[in-house]
Design a protein around this motif. Sequence first.
Motif, mmCIF file in Angstrom:
data_model
loop_
_atom_site.group_PDB
_atom_site.id
_atom_site.type_symbol
_atom_site.label_atom_id
_atom_site.label_comp_id
_atom_site.label_asym_id
_atom_site.label_seq_id
_atom_site.Cartn_x
_atom_site.Cartn_y
_atom_site.Cartn_z
ATOM 1 N N MET A 1 27.399 -13.816 -8.309
ATOM 2 C CA MET A 1 27.568 -13.868 -6.824
ATOM 3 C C MET A 1 28.088 -12.425 -6.335
ATOM 4 S SD MET A 1 27.898 -16.117 -4.229
ATOM 5 C CE MET A 1 28.203 -17.645 -5.376
ATOM 6 N N ARG A 2 27.530 -12.217 -5.245
ATOM 7 C CA ARG A 2 27.752 -10.696 -4.738
ATOM 8 C C ARG A 2 28.099 -10.733 -3.079
ATOM 9 N NH1 ARG A 2 25.968 -6.507 -7.806
ATOM 10 N NH2 ARG A 2 24.879 -7.210 -9.811
ATOM 11 N N VAL A 3 28.805 -10.058 -2.705
ATOM 12 C CA VAL A 3 28.997 -9.781 -1.262
ATOM 13 C C VAL A 3 28.498 -8.660 -0.742
ATOM 14 C CG1 VAL A 3 31.177 -9.904 0.551
ATOM 15 C CG2 VAL A 3 31.322 -11.165 -1.649
ATOM 16 N N ARG A 4 27.754 -9.027 0.506
ATOM 17 C CA ARG A 4 27.335 -7.856 1.166
ATOM 18 C C ARG A 4 28.057 -7.456 2.340
ATOM 19 N NH1 ARG A 4 22.709 -5.432 -0.131
ATOM 20 N NH2 ARG A 4 22.192 -5.072 2.126
ATOM 21 N N LEU A 5 28.417 -6.263 2.506
ATOM 22 C CA LEU A 5 29.012 -5.830 3.909
ATOM 23 C C LEU A 5 28.271 -4.601 4.608
ATOM 24 C CD1 LEU A 5 32.782 -5.516 2.467
ATOM 25 C CD2 LEU A 5 31.739 -7.676 3.763
ATOM 26 N N LEU A 6 27.347 -4.084 3.785
ATOM 27 C CA LEU A 6 26.742 -2.780 4.374
ATOM 28 C C LEU A 6 25.475 -3.392 5.085
ATOM 29 C CD1 LEU A 6 27.028 -0.359 1.175
ATOM 30 C CD2 LEU A 6 28.606 -0.723 3.119
ATOM 31 N N GLY A 7 25.805 -3.979 6.193
ATOM 32 C CA GLY A 7 24.822 -4.528 7.050
ATOM 33 C C GLY A 7 25.337 -5.765 7.473
ATOM 34 N N ARG A 8 24.757 -6.966 7.428
ATOM 35 C CA ARG A 8 25.197 -8.126 7.873
ATOM 36 C C ARG A 8 25.986 -8.790 6.679
ATOM 37 N NH1 ARG A 8 22.407 -10.996 11.868
ATOM 38 N NH2 ARG A 8 23.211 -13.037 11.043
ATOM 39 N N VAL A 9 27.129 -9.335 7.198
ATOM 40 C CA VAL A 9 28.049 -10.102 6.126
ATOM 41 C C VAL A 9 27.366 -11.143 5.554
ATOM 42 C CG1 VAL A 9 30.413 -11.026 5.835
ATOM 43 C CG2 VAL A 9 29.994 -8.948 7.397
ATOM 44 N N GLU A 10 27.222 -11.104 4.333
ATOM 45 C CA GLU A 10 26.511 -12.197 3.609
ATOM 46 C C GLU A 10 27.262 -12.587 2.060
ATOM 47 O OE1 GLU A 10 21.975 -12.091 5.167
ATOM 48 O OE2 GLU A 10 22.477 -11.095 3.022
ATOM 49 N N LEU A 11 27.123 -13.575 1.705
ATOM 50 C CA LEU A 11 27.480 -13.974 0.289
ATOM 51 C C LEU A 11 26.185 -14.505 -0.381
ATOM 52 C CD1 LEU A 11 29.711 -14.416 -1.691
ATOM 53 C CD2 LEU A 11 29.709 -16.633 -1.048
ATOM 54 N N ARG A 12 25.826 -13.696 -1.577
ATOM 55 C CA ARG A 12 24.756 -13.944 -2.139
ATOM 56 C C ARG A 12 24.502 -14.339 -3.631
ATOM 57 N NH1 ARG A 12 19.869 -9.807 -0.002
ATOM 58 N NH2 ARG A 12 20.261 -10.216 2.168
ATOM 59 N N CYS A 13 24.150 -15.405 -4.047
ATOM 60 C CA CYS A 13 23.950 -15.906 -5.358
ATOM 61 C C CYS A 13 23.354 -14.750 -6.464
ATOM 62 C CB CYS A 13 23.289 -17.362 -5.493
ATOM 63 S SG CYS A 13 21.417 -17.276 -5.357
ATOM 64 N N GLU A 14 23.316 -14.853 -7.686
ATOM 65 C CA GLU A 14 22.571 -13.951 -8.575
ATOM 66 C C GLU A 14 21.250 -13.886 -8.276
ATOM 67 O OE1 GLU A 14 23.862 -12.090 -10.665
ATOM 68 O OE2 GLU A 14 25.837 -12.337 -9.750
ATOM 69 N N GLN A 15 20.568 -14.912 -7.757
ATOM 70 C CA GLN A 15 19.142 -14.690 -7.581
ATOM 71 C C GLN A 15 18.939 -14.235 -6.228
ATOM 72 O OE1 GLN A 15 20.683 -17.716 -8.449
ATOM 73 N NE2 GLN A 15 20.227 -17.596 -10.667
ATOM 74 N N GLY A 16 20.001 -13.847 -5.543
ATOM 75 C CA GLY A 16 19.543 -12.816 -4.419
ATOM 76 C C GLY A 16 19.548 -13.914 -3.096
ATOM 77 N N ARG A 17 19.643 -15.409 -3.095
ATOM 78 C CA ARG A 17 19.675 -16.127 -2.031
ATOM 79 C C ARG A 17 20.815 -16.175 -1.314
ATOM 80 N NH1 ARG A 17 17.429 -19.483 -5.806
ATOM 81 N NH2 ARG A 17 19.239 -20.635 -6.198
ATOM 82 N N PRO A 18 20.915 -16.016 -0.056
ATOM 83 C CA PRO A 18 22.245 -16.252 0.729
ATOM 84 C C PRO A 18 22.904 -17.323 0.562
ATOM 85 C CG PRO A 18 20.392 -15.374 2.289
ATOM 86 C CD PRO A 18 19.661 -15.720 0.991
ATOM 87 N N VAL A 19 24.154 -17.620 0.448
ATOM 88 C CA VAL A 19 24.949 -18.736 0.442
ATOM 89 C C VAL A 19 25.544 -19.156 1.853
ATOM 90 C CG1 VAL A 19 27.006 -19.894 -0.619
ATOM 91 C CG2 VAL A 19 25.428 -18.427 -1.800
ATOM 92 N N ALA A 20 25.330 -20.209 2.376
ATOM 93 C CA ALA A 20 25.775 -20.284 3.695
ATOM 94 C C ALA A 20 27.137 -20.605 4.002
ATOM 95 C CB ALA A 20 25.114 -21.611 4.222
ATOM 96 N N LEU A 21 27.639 -19.872 5.092
ATOM 97 C CA LEU A 21 29.068 -19.891 5.298
ATOM 98 C C LEU A 21 29.099 -20.164 6.726
ATOM 99 C CD1 LEU A 21 30.665 -16.965 3.668
ATOM 100 C CD2 LEU A 21 31.307 -19.193 3.426
ATOM 101 N N ALA A 22 29.232 -21.428 7.236
ATOM 102 C CA ALA A 22 29.504 -21.968 8.389
ATOM 103 C C ALA A 22 30.383 -21.470 9.098
ATOM 104 C CB ALA A 22 29.347 -23.421 8.424
#
Length: 730
Positions: A1-22
């Motif tokens: 699990m990874r968090v992206r802040l350098l661009g759009r804020v996203e939570l991604r699983c190990e396979q790189g797919r975004p995890v929805a945060l409503a």
Amino acid sequence: MRVRLLGRVELRCEQGRPVALAGARRRAVLALLASELNDHVTVERLLDTVWEGAPPPTARAALHGHVSAVRRSLGEGLTLLTRAQGYVLVGDPELVDAEHFQRLAAAAEETADAVRAAALLREALDLWDGPALTDSGSLTLTATTGRRLDTARTHAVERLAERLLTLGRGAEALDDLQAVVTADPRREPAVALLARCLRQAGDGRPADPVSISAPVPVPASVPTSVSGPGDALPRPGTALVGRADDLRRLDDAACRADGRPVLVTGVAGAGKSSLVLHWAHAGADRFPDGRIHLDLRGFGEEEPLTPAAALALLLTRLGVPPAEVPEDQARAGALFRRLTEGRLLLIVLDGARSAEQVEPLLPGAPEPVVVVTSRSRLTDLVVREAAIPLPVGGLSEDEAVDLLGRIAGPERVAADPAAARRLAALCDGLPLALRVAGARLASRPAWSLDDLVHEMSDRTTGLAALATGGTLGIAAALGRTVRALPAEARRLFTLSGLHPGGTLDSAAAAALAGVPRARARELLAELDAAHLVQEASPGRFRGDRLAGLYAAELAAELPAHDRAEATRRLLDHAVDAAAAALERLTTAVPTQCLSARAFETADQALELARGLVTGLARQLTERPGPDRVADGGPERILDRLSRTLAEACRGPATGPTPTEPPHGHTHTAPEGAEGADPGECALMDRLLADLLRTTPVVRRTEPPGAGPAPAPAVPADARAPGPRPGPRPG
């Protein structure tokens, strides 16, 4: 699990797919917790960030739901824990791209290998996918943390360009630099680096500017005339308060400069840049060929501009295309002088670090007017270039109160003018401090001026009361000045925070720092040059209140052993100096002090005896635990002081008045001093009486088995502690 802040804020699983945060608020919760990875974030800060400073009554319950949703979305590697009144997102820093970026950039700074540094910086920049914290759900977070991250990215681009230039690979940085310059055309370091990289990409040679003192001809291919710079001045900010005399002095200096630079200097927060910009905007008609402003970054968070980079920026401001800016510093300087000759220009060189940074940027012709601002006195520029110095201090009391009222509200100041004057004094009359104080009051309508006066009067909280949470506070501004000092001068400034107040001469400074007196005098001169102390009289230095508070904060962070040793050295000096001072007071003949200075007047002797002895004695008796002096503690030193006072202060035990000698005490001139002036003797008797009245209680200690010590001949009712010491010198 990874968090992206350098661009759009996203939570991604190990396979790189975004995890929805409503929902935007859940993204804001994730972004704030991830940007503070492994650090505690309070509920109050979350509420303030997620609801933009105006949380409704239901916000706490809603926040609990958002936190729970984020917690359920997290996978392996990241854990959201509940802590007292807040939360902590725990995980490996490499799982948050912003943390990973900052670690890579820091590693690049620490290596001297240009190839390795360039690789690390490229890896760090590849993590980015647009402006930081895009769509974070919080404008507050984007404007603070997002802006900080974007600035760090820009700095990394510039550092990468510098490393690639040294490797002859400047062309590789062109795309990144062009993006930075397109986003912010006023970003001076990026513009200068872009010019150098374009040049290197054109001829394939490493762009290493060198400084050559001999005149260098400008190649015929380089343009000798370009379009004017127009008005390239930043806006001056809010309306200028007061400074009428300073504006007149600046007008007069500019009229008689005749090719000499005008040097506006002062302590951090004095409003030097604001003063010059207001003056420059008001005098547009005097400079028909244009006005140029260049931030030399002498005291900022970033490295100061090199003369080569500054010349490149000046030439581009004058209309030279970046690709045609000479790479060689000497040729760039020659071109700059040719293009400015005979032109009625104003050139503002803001925030200069040193004379060496400024001198290559001087036009050399009498027509352009150059105004330099600096926190340093830049005495070398006065010596070598006959610069016209214009020191700028704090505002007058009326001007300071006026400025305070404009920000905090005139009705609040009018309701308590005495507190307003006290607040102005606590701010040293510095516009920056007054603006911060006024802003705190303006944002807290329920506070009275006395509330802030009380907070700022406390030496432990005075500077904190003038903090903004960003880079505009007084402590932050003073910190940038102190960091620019050489190491030895920085150490003396820190140790000066242990001094009880009053003036600091080279003998006391030498004792504090443990250096020879001649070296201490040189270090004091460096502090004076940086406006951290002022030479009140030859060899005697005094600091402003705010600089003294900052020195005390730095001193409090020193190891306890270092503080104790410095204080012991200062106490030893104080006792020796006081002994000589008291001898001077009781004999009315000049005596060579053990600190190698002669007291020519009784006032000098009394000032030293009082300032050093009473202040240090009180300071040491009140200081707890590990700060107490080694080798027997303060009692050993104070016993020497007690004996000195007892031997020197002979007289019956009745309390003198400030205007009378001690009861029954008759001054007797020593043998060989029959010609002593009776008026001087009477004055010394009065001063000695005053000293006795302000001498603190000194408890004498006896070794085991010793009989009771004779009481010192100090009047019993004259042992109350005297007035508290004045502010510490800067």
